[in-house]
Scaffold this motif. Structure first.
Motif, PDB file in Angstrom:
ATOM      1  N   ASN A 191     -11.967 -12.669-102.205  1.00 34.31           N
ATOM      2  CA  ASN A 191     -13.280 -13.153-101.760  1.00 34.31           C
ATOM      3  C   ASN A 191     -13.634 -12.538-100.411  1.00 34.31           C
ATOM      4  OD1 ASN A 191     -15.659 -14.568-101.635  1.00 34.31           O
ATOM      5  ND2 ASN A 191     -14.712 -16.364-100.690  1.00 34.31           N
ATOM      6  N   PRO A 192     -14.472 -11.553-100.394  1.00 34.36           N
ATOM      7  CA  PRO A 192     -15.249 -11.036-101.509  1.00 34.36           C
ATOM      8  C   PRO A 192     -14.567  -9.876-102.244  1.00 34.36           C
ATOM      9  CG  PRO A 192     -16.008 -10.043 -99.478  1.00 34.36           C
ATOM     10  CD  PRO A 192     -14.867 -10.961 -99.123  1.00 34.36           C
ATOM     11  N   ASP A 205     -10.952  -8.656 -99.483  1.00 32.17           N
ATOM     12  CA  ASP A 205     -10.097  -9.673 -98.866  1.00 32.17           C
ATOM     13  C   ASP A 205      -9.066 -10.058 -99.919  1.00 32.17           C
ATOM     14  OD1 ASP A 205      -9.043 -11.513 -97.124  1.00 32.17           O
ATOM     15  OD2 ASP A 205     -10.717 -12.930 -97.213  1.00 32.17           O
TER      16      ASP A 205
HETATM   17 MN    MN Z   1     -12.615 -13.897 -97.460  1.00 30.43          MN
END
Ligand code: MN
Ligand code: GDP
Length: 417
Positions: A191-192, A205
């Motif tokens: 995320n993302p 991430d």
């Molecule tokens: Mn993140």
């Protein structure tokens, strides 16, 4: 769960063939500058801590030159982020972001599922809790087969991903599951997940948590402590983990509770079972006693494990009592506890004469266990304040806490005498 830092997780993703930004971790500003110079492009400098939300709270910075990367690194290194000290920063190529997605696998432990679950959202980059339910798409996944292409494509359809992007995205999600499985993750969250201007999907991430029970299968990861303390482990925590690690039969959990030496009213706490531990802790705190440590010897541990946990609990400096808190009807045969406690007390109490010891124990082989305690502790030097209780008191936490308090008060007044 054994939580990896972002750069460690990304390293394993890269090994598994998934797309991650080019870059490396750095421990000093000079190193950060060197990495930025090697990359020879605008970079992101990211604080490496076990916490999300860095984007919003200044934990990451963009840098166009290696001097800027060094400045960002020296600001971040050594600072605190949500309780974690920043020892490293990740310096990696800045991505050209067209769109941000959320993609992750975790174990759905619900009775109706009990299997891995994919979660996907076209609204990535924000805290996943703030994504509305109807924008979060879930898919239960066979732990052996992984997600099926048809199910993935249908999910991406529901998420309104344009048809021409679905195959590439599905391929990423299949690859992500392969990594999830290969590394025995409990959670693997991206995320993302980024769609770049060039049309590639890249993990910007990474939150990777290895199932504690599987850490032993991954010596390549070099994880030393497969246990979550919520803080950097203390000496007591590490001793506790050493006991667990040495023998996997049953649990011998032991961790510190931030207790400083010589504080009055602290007792060495040896509960049996997690729920029992909570009941006992509540009761003790109601009468003003505090626990020096948390522990749990349940799940049918071998006697040697119980003995070691008891010895460590009893060796804590400054404690004013020892409570074996079996506030539960245990299925495990309790005579292993009885033997272990007898041995630990024989070795300890001569050096801590008069230490109040309240032993509550119930369940399978209870009569035999109580007999072992009673007979085994006769004539023990220093064992003037030992009380033994069985099933009559299993739910009477208030009585046990009051007895413990009276014994502790007497010990504070009279000591060994
Ligand atoms: Mn993140
Ligand atoms: P977190 O906030 O701690 O989860 O840190 P992330 O690594 O998820 O980054 C937070 C946000 O920063 C992302 O959602 C992006 O919007 C932005 N970001 C992170 N890396 C890059 C990058 O390489 N390029 C650009 N333009 N933005 C980025």
């Amino acid at each position: 769960m054994a939580k990896l830092l972002e750069y460690e997780g990304k390293g394993w993703l890269r090994e598994a063939g998934l797309a991650v930004p080019r870059g490396r971790a750095a421990g000093t500003a000079e190193e950060a500058a060197a990495v930025a110079a090697e990359l020879a492009c605008p970079v992101v400098v990211k604080a490496q801590v076990q916490a999300g939300g860095r984007g919003k709270s200044g934990g990451l910075a963009m840098a166009d030159t290696s001097a800027e990367a060094a400045a960002a690194a020296s600001r971040l290194l050594g600072s605190e982020f949500k309780g974690g000290l920043v020892r490293q920063v990740l310096v990696e190529e800045k991505l050209d972001i067209a769109q941000e997605f959320y993609a992750g696998y975790t174990v759905n432990t619900g009775r109706e599922a009990r299997c891995p679950m994919l979660m996907f959202s076209p609204d990535g980059g924000v805290d996943i809790e703030s994504v509305p339910e109807e924008r979060l798409f879930k898919l239960l996944v066979s732990p052996t087969q992984g997600p099926e292409d048809a199910a993935l494509l249908a999910l991406l359809g529901r998420a309104e991903i344009p048809p021409e992007r679905r195959d590439a995205l599905a391929a990423f999600l299949v690859g992500l599951f392969r990594a999830y499985r290969a590394y025995d993750c409990f959670t693997l969250e991206i995320n993302p997940l980024i769609l770049t201007g060039a049309g590639d999907f890249v993990a910007a991430d990474c939150k990777m948590e290895i199932d504690n029970s599987s850490v032993f299968r991954h010596p390549e990861m070099g994880i030393e402590v497969a246990r979550d303390f919520g803080h950097d482990p203390t000496e007591l925590d590490l001793i506790g983990w050493g006991i667990e690690k040495a023998d996997q039969r049953g649990s011998g959990f032991l961790m510190g509770m931030g207790y400083g030496e010589k504080s009055p009213g602290y007792i060495g706490y040896h509960p049996i079972g997690g729920g029992s531990a909570m009941l006992g802790m509540d009761a003790l705190s109601k009468v003003g006693l505090k626990v020096a440590n948390y522990a749990d010897t349940s799940g049918n541990p071998v006697g040697s494990k119980i003995y070691r946990v008891a010895k460590v609990i009893l060796s804590q400096p400054g404690i004013e009592g020892y409570l074996l808190g079996g506030f539960m009807m245990a299925n495990q045969e309790q005579w292993h506890h009885a033997h272990a406690i007898v041995k630990a007390l024989w070795e300890t109490l001569p050096h801590r004469p008069g230490l109040p010891c309240l032993l509550l124990l119930c369940g399978n082989k209870e009569e035999e266990s109580l007999a072992i305690l009673r007979e085994g502790l006769v004539g023990l030097p220093g064992g003037e304040r030992i009380e033994i209780y069985g099933r009559e008191y299993v739910t009477d936490t208030e009585f046990i806490a009051r007895r413990m308090l009276l014994m502790v008060e007497e010990y504070q007044r009279l000591g060994a005498g």
